[in-house]
Design a protein around this motif. Sequence first.
Motif, PDB file in Angstrom:
ATOM      1  N   HIS A  79       0.832  -1.206   0.000  1.00 42.51           N
ATOM      2  CA  HIS A  79       0.000   0.000   0.000  1.00 42.51           C
ATOM      3  C   HIS A  79       0.866   1.256   0.000  1.00 42.51           C
ATOM      4  O   HIS A  79       0.554   2.240  -0.688  1.00 42.51           O
ATOM      5  N   ALA A  80       1.956   1.234   0.758  1.00 40.67           N
ATOM      6  CA  ALA A  80       2.879   2.375   0.733  1.00 40.67           C
ATOM      7  C   ALA A  80       3.511   2.524  -0.639  1.00 40.67           C
ATOM      8  O   ALA A  80       3.733   3.650  -1.123  1.00 40.67           O
ATOM      9  N   LEU A  81       3.786   1.405  -1.300  1.00 48.35           N
ATOM     10  CA  LEU A  81       4.346   1.432  -2.647  1.00 48.35           C
ATOM     11  C   LEU A  81       3.335   2.031  -3.627  1.00 48.35           C
ATOM     12  O   LEU A  81       3.688   2.862  -4.474  1.00 48.35           O
ATOM     13  N   ARG A  82       2.082   1.635  -3.512  1.00 55.57           N
ATOM     14  CA  ARG A  82       1.045   2.225  -4.360  1.00 55.57           C
ATOM     15  C   ARG A  82       0.969   3.739  -4.166  1.00 55.57           C
ATOM     16  O   ARG A  82       0.800   4.493  -5.129  1.00 55.57           O
ATOM     17  N   ALA A  83       1.073   4.169  -2.920  1.00 55.58           N
ATOM     18  CA  ALA A  83       0.934   5.606  -2.621  1.00 55.58           C
ATOM     19  C   ALA A  83       2.026   6.437  -3.267  1.00 55.58           C
ATOM     20  O   ALA A  83       1.834   7.636  -3.503  1.00 55.58           O
ATOM     21  N   ARG A  84       3.172   5.838  -3.590  1.00 56.13           N
ATOM     22  CA  ARG A  84       4.284   6.561  -4.204  1.00 56.13           C
ATOM     23  C   ARG A  84       4.252   6.498  -5.728  1.00 56.13           C
ATOM     24  O   ARG A  84       5.186   6.958  -6.379  1.00 56.13           O
ATOM     25  N   HIS A  85       3.207   5.926  -6.272  1.00 59.05           N
ATOM     26  CA  HIS A  85       3.060   5.840  -7.726  1.00 59.05           C
ATOM     27  C   HIS A  85       1.784   6.545  -8.163  1.00 59.05           C
ATOM     28  O   HIS A  85       0.812   6.640  -7.405  1.00 59.05           O
ATOM     29  N   ARG A 134      -6.911   0.233  -4.423  1.00 53.67           N
ATOM     30  CA  ARG A 134      -6.739   1.532  -3.780  1.00 53.67           C
ATOM     31  C   ARG A 134      -5.802   1.421  -2.585  1.00 53.67           C
ATOM     32  O   ARG A 134      -5.560   0.334  -2.061  1.00 53.67           O
ATOM     33  N   VAL A 135      -5.275   2.557  -2.159  1.00 53.02           N
ATOM     34  CA  VAL A 135      -4.418   2.628  -0.973  1.00 53.02           C
ATOM     35  C   VAL A 135      -5.314   2.737   0.244  1.00 53.02           C
ATOM     36  O   VAL A 135      -6.214   3.589   0.296  1.00 53.02           O
ATOM     37  N   GLN A 193      -5.685   9.263  -4.538  1.00 49.79           N
ATOM     38  CA  GLN A 193      -5.543   7.844  -4.826  1.00 49.79           C
ATOM     39  C   GLN A 193      -4.885   7.647  -6.191  1.00 49.79           C
ATOM     40  O   GLN A 193      -5.102   8.445  -7.115  1.00 49.79           O
ATOM     41  N   PRO A 194      -4.096   6.585  -6.349  1.00 53.47           N
ATOM     42  CA  PRO A 194      -3.543   6.302  -7.681  1.00 53.47           C
ATOM     43  C   PRO A 194      -4.641   5.923  -8.660  1.00 53.47           C
ATOM     44  O   PRO A 194      -5.684   5.380  -8.273  1.00 53.47           O
ATOM     45  N   VAL A 195      -4.410   6.217  -9.925  1.00 48.60           N
ATOM     46  CA  VAL A 195      -5.302   5.749 -10.978  1.00 48.60           C
ATOM     47  C   VAL A 195      -5.181   4.225 -11.057  1.00 48.60           C
ATOM     48  O   VAL A 195      -4.086   3.673 -11.003  1.00 48.60           O
ATOM     49  N   ARG A 196      -6.302   3.543 -11.173  1.00 46.10           N
ATOM     50  CA  ARG A 196      -6.296   2.091 -11.321  1.00 46.10           C
ATOM     51  C   ARG A 196      -6.467   1.758 -12.806  1.00 46.10           C
ATOM     52  O   ARG A 196      -7.476   2.135 -13.411  1.00 46.10           O
ATOM     53  N   VAL A 197      -5.447   1.101 -13.363  1.00 43.56           N
ATOM     54  CA  VAL A 197      -5.406   0.842 -14.799  1.00 43.56           C
ATOM     55  C   VAL A 197      -5.479  -0.666 -15.033  1.00 43.56           C
ATOM     56  O   VAL A 197      -4.743  -1.434 -14.404  1.00 43.56           O
ATOM     57  N   VAL A 198      -6.353  -1.076 -15.931  1.00 40.48           N
ATOM     58  CA  VAL A 198      -6.464  -2.483 -16.300  1.00 40.48           C
ATOM     59  C   VAL A 198      -6.172  -2.618 -17.787  1.00 40.48           C
ATOM     60  O   VAL A 198      -6.768  -1.923 -18.618  1.00 40.48           O
ATOM     61  N   ALA A 199      -5.225  -3.498 -18.128  1.00 39.68           N
ATOM     62  CA  ALA A 199      -4.921  -3.798 -19.534  1.00 39.68           C
ATOM     63  C   ALA A 199      -5.738  -5.017 -19.940  1.00 39.68           C
ATOM     64  O   ALA A 199      -5.442  -6.144 -19.536  1.00 39.68           O
TER      65      ALA A 199
END
Length: 361
Positions: A182-188, A206-207, A215-221
Motif C-alpha cells: 500500500h505504501a508502494l502504491r501511494a508513491r506511484h 486503492r491505498v 488515490q492512484p489511478v487504477r489501470v487495467v490492460a
Amino acid sequence: MPNAADRRFMRLAIALGRRGLGQVWPNPAVGCVIVRDGRILARGWTQPGGRPHAEAMALAACDARGATAYVSLEPCAHHGRTPPCSDALIGAGVIRVVTALTDPDPRVSGRGHARLRAAGLEVHEGVEASAARDANAGFLLRLEAGRPWLTLKLALTLDGRIATAGGESRWITGPEARRAVHALRARHDAVLVGAGTARADDPDLRVRDLGIARQPVRVVASRKMDLDPNGQLGRTARANPVWMLYGDAQDVPEGWTQTGARLIGCPEQDGTLEPRAMMATLAREGLTRVLCEGGGALGAGLIGAGLVDELVIFGAGKLIGADGRAGLGPLGLDRLADAPKFALCRVQPAGDDICQIWRRR
C-alpha cells in the motif's frame, strides 16, 4: 562555488520533494529549502495535484530577503495556473539560488535559470544532480523518453510461484508485506494489472489506511474488455479513477461505458496490447510513475519490451512446487546471455517476509 553546506541543504530539498511522489502528476515532485546565515527559514514541497509549487510553499512561510533558496529542480519560468516560481523568488528578495537539475520541460528548459541570473541573483546548478534525477526519474522519463517510470511488484514463494495450481494466491505474503505494498502504491501515480489478475482476484487496488490526498489511478490492460463491470473496479470507478486499456480494434462492451471508467484504445500486437504503446499512452495522459502488480503474462511482456525500470519482490518462506503458477510468463529466451539483467539495490525485512529492490542495469 557550491560547498558542503549547499550539498547538505540540497539533499534535504530532494528528500522533501519525494513526499510528493504519487500525488503531484503530471508535475515533478520538487522540494525547496530557504536558508539564511546557515539557518533554515522554511521548507516546502509540491502539494497534491501539483499546486502550489515547492517554492511558493516555502516562500509563504518566511521572510526570504537576503536568503539562499535550494530547489531540487529549476524554478519554472512560464505562466500556468500560477505565476512563475522564478519571478516569485526574485520578488521575495532571494539573492542566491542553488538547483539540482535543469527542467527538461520545453516551457522551462533553462529559462528559469536565465531569468534568475538576469535579475542579478547568484545561481548554481547541478548540485546533487544524481540524487535529484533518481527522485524524479518518472517525470524525466516522461519528457525525455515518452513513457513513465515502471515498477513491477511480485509476491513470490521461495520457488518463484504466485499461486497454487488452482489459482489460490491469498495470501502468499504476510500483513506487513501487504501494508508495504500500500505504501508502494501511494508513491506511484497509477497501479496497473492485467485482465487475468482482474478476473481472478477482483482487486480494489486503492491505498488503504495511509491517509493520502490523491488515490492512484487504477489501470487495467484488457484487450477484449471481457471483465465484469459489476466487480470492485467498475463499482468504484466514479469514486476513484479507473482507466481501461483495450484493443482499439475491439468493440467496447456497453456495461463498461456506464461505470464512469475511462476507456482508452491501444494498438494490438500478436493478440495482446502492445507494451510500448500502452506506456506511451499512459505518459500522454500525464502519468509519470506506474506500479504493475501483475499478472505473469503482463509482467513478462513489459520485461521483454525493456520497460521495467525497477523490480520490487516480496519473498515468502513458503513452497508451492512446480504445479504452482509461475511469477512470470514466458520470455522466449534461448540463451542465458539474453536474460534481462537487474542490479540489487537493497534488501529489507517485511515482517516474516523479505523485500528485494532491483534496478534495471
